[in-house]
Design an enzyme around this catalytic site. Structure first.
Site, PDB file in Angstrom:
ATOM      1  N   PRO A  67       0.819  -1.224   0.000  1.00  0.00           N
ATOM      2  CG  PRO A  67      -0.672  -1.486   1.760  1.00  0.00           C
ATOM      3  CD  PRO A  67       0.611  -2.013   1.217  1.00  0.00           C
ATOM      4  NE  ARG A  75      -7.231  -5.762 -21.316  1.00  0.00           N
ATOM      5  CZ  ARG A  75      -7.301  -4.566 -21.867  1.00  0.00           C
ATOM      6  NH1 ARG A  75      -6.478  -3.623 -21.466  1.00  0.00           N
ATOM      7  NH2 ARG A  75      -8.162  -4.305 -22.838  1.00  0.00           N
ATOM      8  CD  GLU A 124      -0.401  -6.546  10.757  1.00  0.00           C
ATOM      9  OE1 GLU A 124      -1.330  -7.372  10.680  1.00  0.00           O
ATOM     10  OE2 GLU A 124      -0.522  -5.328  10.530  1.00  0.00           O
ATOM     11  CG  ASP A 128      -8.602  -0.698 -23.041  1.00  0.00           C
ATOM     12  OD1 ASP A 128      -7.571  -1.359 -22.905  1.00  0.00           O
ATOM     13  OD2 ASP A 128      -9.713  -1.151 -23.344  1.00  0.00           O
TER      14      ASP A 128
HETATM   15  C1  4FV Z   1      -1.664  -3.731  -1.256  1.00  0.00           C
HETATM   16  C2  4FV Z   1      -2.299  -2.672  -1.933  1.00  0.00           C
HETATM   17  C3  4FV Z   1      -2.029  -4.237   0.079  1.00  0.00           C
HETATM   18  C4  4FV Z   1      -0.884  -4.812   3.064  1.00  0.00           C
HETATM   19  C5  4FV Z   1      -0.568  -5.708   4.185  1.00  0.00           C
HETATM   20  C6  4FV Z   1      -0.708  -6.962   2.159  1.00  0.00           C
HETATM   21  C7  4FV Z   1      -1.428  -5.680   1.979  1.00  0.00           C
HETATM   22  C8  4FV Z   1      -0.472  -7.094   3.615  1.00  0.00           C
HETATM   23  N1  4FV Z   1      -0.683  -4.195  -2.025  1.00  0.00           N
HETATM   24  N2  4FV Z   1      -1.669  -2.547  -3.141  1.00  0.00           N
HETATM   25  N3  4FV Z   1      -3.328  -1.913  -1.529  1.00  0.00           N
HETATM   26  N4  4FV Z   1      -1.172  -5.134   0.628  1.00  0.00           N
HETATM   27  O1  4FV Z   1      -3.033  -3.819   0.653  1.00  0.00           O
HETATM   28  O2  4FV Z   1      -0.708  -3.453  -3.177  1.00  0.00           O
HETATM   29  O3  4FV Z   1       0.826  -7.545   3.809  1.00  0.00           O
END
Ligand code: 4FV
Length: 246
Positions: A93, A157, A120, A172
């Protein structure tokens, strides 16, 4: 293109990647996918791939040793990994948002390694082992596996030959920073809703203008911020003035 996925849940990739276009693209050798279980790179009898966070707190953190081991194995196995044209990506994230522009850029690579965090997340020192961090959106998922599938679908794609009609890629949403125009198919009428006459006219010039107007309207209504960065032609700006007047 070769894609390596590093995950603690390899079975999650069975479904999505082995259907429809992605399956055909693999069968046609347009890309190859190998999914590696990070737990196979743990060396203790309990195959420990995660542990409690230093400093306390809830949840578990993925350990760096198995991840470092699998990345160096892939680097040694795939010479491309050491040259240009290979990228190691951590799905998390805190990564940069995945956009069509980023997808088009990644589609030029010969080799992608997608590292999926879980629990986590990964030990902070893992970030030094990867080239980039990518996020699919500002929300927290249970793992990086689904984000990796999203990236694979979007990137594959763009590989020439995967989507037969290049035209359909060019129409697209986000291809040129505009949302897509509305599409209709049979029947011509459904519960008193008729397909727009122009689409039945066979007049392709008129249809193209109508579709451009709809794409501009759709973007103006739902994602006006996209218009700011869209490459609009003089024709587009005239159409936009008309739309804004009405
Ligand atoms: C995520 C996202 C995501 C966070 C903690 C995996 C999670 C766990 N990855 N974009 N949004 N990953 O939420 O790519 O480890």
């Amino acid at each position: 293109m070769n894609i390596d996925v590093l995950t603690l849940f390899p079975e999650m990739f069975q479904g999505p990647i082995n259907e429809s276009l992605l399956k055909k693209a693999q069968a046609r050798g347009l890309f190859s996918l190998s999914v590696t279980n990070i737990r196979d790179f743990t060396f203790d009898k309990h195959k420990t791939a995660d542990d409690t966070p230093y400093g306390g707190g809830s949840g578990m953190v993925m350990k760096i040793e198995p991840i470092a081991a699998v990345i160096s194995k892939i680097k040694n196995k795939k010479p491309a990994c050491r040259q240009a044209g290979s990228k190691i990506l951590l799905m998390c994230p805190t990564g940069q948002p995945l956009t069509q522009k980023k997808v088009n850029e990644l589609a030029q690579e010969k080799h992608l390694v997608l590292l999926c965090g879980h629990y986590e997340g990964v030990d902070e020192r893992v970030r030094e082992l990867v080239d980039e961090e990518i996020s699919i959106g500002d929300y927290v998922l249970t793992g990086g596996e689904i984000p990796a599938m999203v990236l694979i679908d979007a990137v594959v794609r763009q590989i020439p030959g995967v989507v037969k009609e290049k035209e359909s890629l060019e129409n697209d949403s986000f291809y040129n920073d505009l949302l897509d125009y509305p599409s209709y198919t049979k029947p011509e009428e459904f519960s008193d809703e008729k397909v727009p006459e122009v689409l039945l006219s066979g007049n392709h010039a008129k249809i193209a203008v109508w579709r451009r107007i709809q794409a501009l309207k759709e973007t103006l209504q739902n994602r006006p911020e996209l218009l700011a960065r869209a490459e609009l032609t003089r024709e587009d700006n005239k159409l936009l003035e008309e739309i804004l007047k009405n």
